[in-house]
Design a protein around this motif. Sequence first.
Motif, short mmCIF file in Angstrom:
data_model
loop_
_atom_site.label_atom_id
_atom_site.label_comp_id
_atom_site.label_asym_id
_atom_site.label_seq_id
_atom_site.Cartn_x
_atom_site.Cartn_y
_atom_site.Cartn_z
N ASP A 1 -6.07 1.54 -2.36
CA ASP A 1 -6.42 0.91 -2.38
C ASP A 1 -7.52 0.31 -3.21
O ASP A 1 -7.45 -1.17 -3.52
N ALA B 1 -1.70 -5.68 1.42
CA ALA B 1 -1.86 -4.32 1.00
C ALA B 1 -0.77 -3.96 2.94
O ALA B 1 0.02 -3.52 2.55
N ARG C 1 0.78 -1.26 -0.24
CA ARG C 1 -0.09 0.30 0.11
C ARG C 1 0.92 1.11 -0.08
O ARG C 1 0.19 2.29 -0.29
N ALA D 1 -5.63 -6.94 -2.08
CA ALA D 1 -6.06 -6.36 -0.55
C ALA D 1 -5.42 -6.37 0.75
O ALA D 1 -5.19 -6.03 1.82
N HIS E 1 -7.30 -3.31 -4.41
CA HIS E 1 -7.98 -3.71 -4.57
C HIS E 1 -8.37 -4.42 -6.25
O HIS E 1 -8.87 -5.75 -6.76
#
Lengths: 337, 270
Positions: A132, A144, A110, A141, A136
């Motif tokens: 994000d 992350a 992330r 996710a 996804h």
Amino acid sequence: MNERPSPAASRLAAGATPAVSARGLTKRFGELVAVDGIDLEVPRGMIFAILGPNGAGKTTLMRMLATLAEPDTGEASIMGHDLVGEPDEVRGAIAMTGQFASLDEDLTGRENLVLLARLWGFRGRAARERADALLHEFDLAEAATRQVKAYSGGMRRRLDIAASLVVTPSVLFLDEPTTGLDPKARQGVWRMIRGLAEAGVTILLTTQYLEEADQLASRIAVIDHGRKIAEGTSRELKAATGSGFLHVTLGDPGQMHEVTRRLERMLRSQVQQSPEGGIVSTPVASAVEASEVVAALVAAGVDVSGFSMGSPSLEEVFFALTGEMGEADDTQGGDRT
Amino acid sequence: MSRATNGSGVAITRVERPARPSAVSNALVFGWRAVLKFKHVPEQLFDLVMTPIMFTLLFTFVFGGALAGSATDYLQYFLPGILVQTVAFNSVYSGMGLSTDLGKGLFDRFRSLPIWPLAPFAGLMVGDVLRHLIAGAIILTIGLLLGYRPENGVLGIVAGFGLLVAIGFGMGWVFIVLGLLIRTPTTVMTVGFTFLFPLVFASNVMVEPETMPGWLQAFVAVNPISLMATAMRGLLGGGATAAEVGLALLAPLVSTVVLAPTTLWLYLRR
């Protein structure tokens, strides 16, 4: 986020300038001419593959187009922007995923994406939301908040490609996108590339896998020793080497050299030997020619225990064009990097 | 916003580029990266502070008595010097970090982005400055515990740390250039220390140069590290003149003016 024309509309507008246009690109490293006068034209919205063995100059060509290396001679434009004169405009239109993951291993997935989003100009929350959304989209996710050094090869490659899509590029360069991936991860990357092309992104990828070029690309340029030796659709390339390959199985493998000489004399084309199976293969122009060749061999006393004819695989095309097998390159120690 | 779905059900959403951020904004993002590195690689702080702590304790207690009569007296002389030395040595790590980063594809990504080209280096500098401040604070704290007395008080300490940051900034460019030139991190370290050890030891950081041979005294007198240590002593302990501080700032200034453009040239050379 603004509206962009739909893929269909951008294809209609494609008449204007090609996504990538290069003339006579050349790059030398000392004595070595890594890229030797390559011309390239990639229409907008296309998946275009550059196929070649290790050390053919694929990566150098890609790096020049991505503004990472300056051509010694020749010129090129990306989406109408001159590579040397307008590097910043070019950089605004492209993204590149190199052969080696261009990620910060110490940071989480992330954080890597937020970093890039901020560099592109997303602020605060917008940057986090963009990161994000990408995590996804690329099925990352759950990973992350893990450091990238803990990622598997496939996850790393997905994140690396996601990192190229923080802002949707007009042209995406992918340098050997599936090298080192297992078959499942490779399929995943292929699906991703097709999805991007459907979204209207022009994709220029390099590969040493003939199958990959065959599966993904609308057009293929074959390069070897820094030169482009052929270009066309997969079908055109196959047709250019004749209607197919004739494989002759010899009852007596001891005759292999004699048969090879004979075929070379008759057809004036390269003959490939597979000593294990006692098979010789050669491109032929037509089925008629193939049957004449087999008849001539039998008449000359060659012990033909079987023969078959196949439409050439891209691998055979590559062999016919370069005189060496693409993926067999490593085993021959033919790395010319 | 148009959406296209690929075979895996992954939706690729087209996203446009926001307004182009400023150079300062770019640099701050890289500074944020440096801060994240502290969070994820806390062991780098260990490298950062252990050497200076060792140096402070060893020199103070092993040589202090012989050199200055007592450990406390020596500390009064040595502590400002060890601050300068620490900043110089810690800059080497920054060059090693850069060399490591360049060996991967990471900087290729940065170079293919439409950003201020010096931003990644400005970010490195932010990380460096933070490191210098942390290391400096730890050494000063240990010094105070051992009996060091900064006669100029809090203002002197603030001024001293300001000088420390300037020294770190100037030194940082040297190692950024080395990091760009040398592709193996360990070689950066070897070259860095080979260059720094004589510079730090042949200075007035540890001892007054009076007992050194004349030719060496001549070198010590113009050695930028000596000039920095002298100014640091003056700022912390009192009696710093504008000329001393100016001389201490000369090397960082020259280094920045010469090496920042060199960095850009080396980085963009393609």
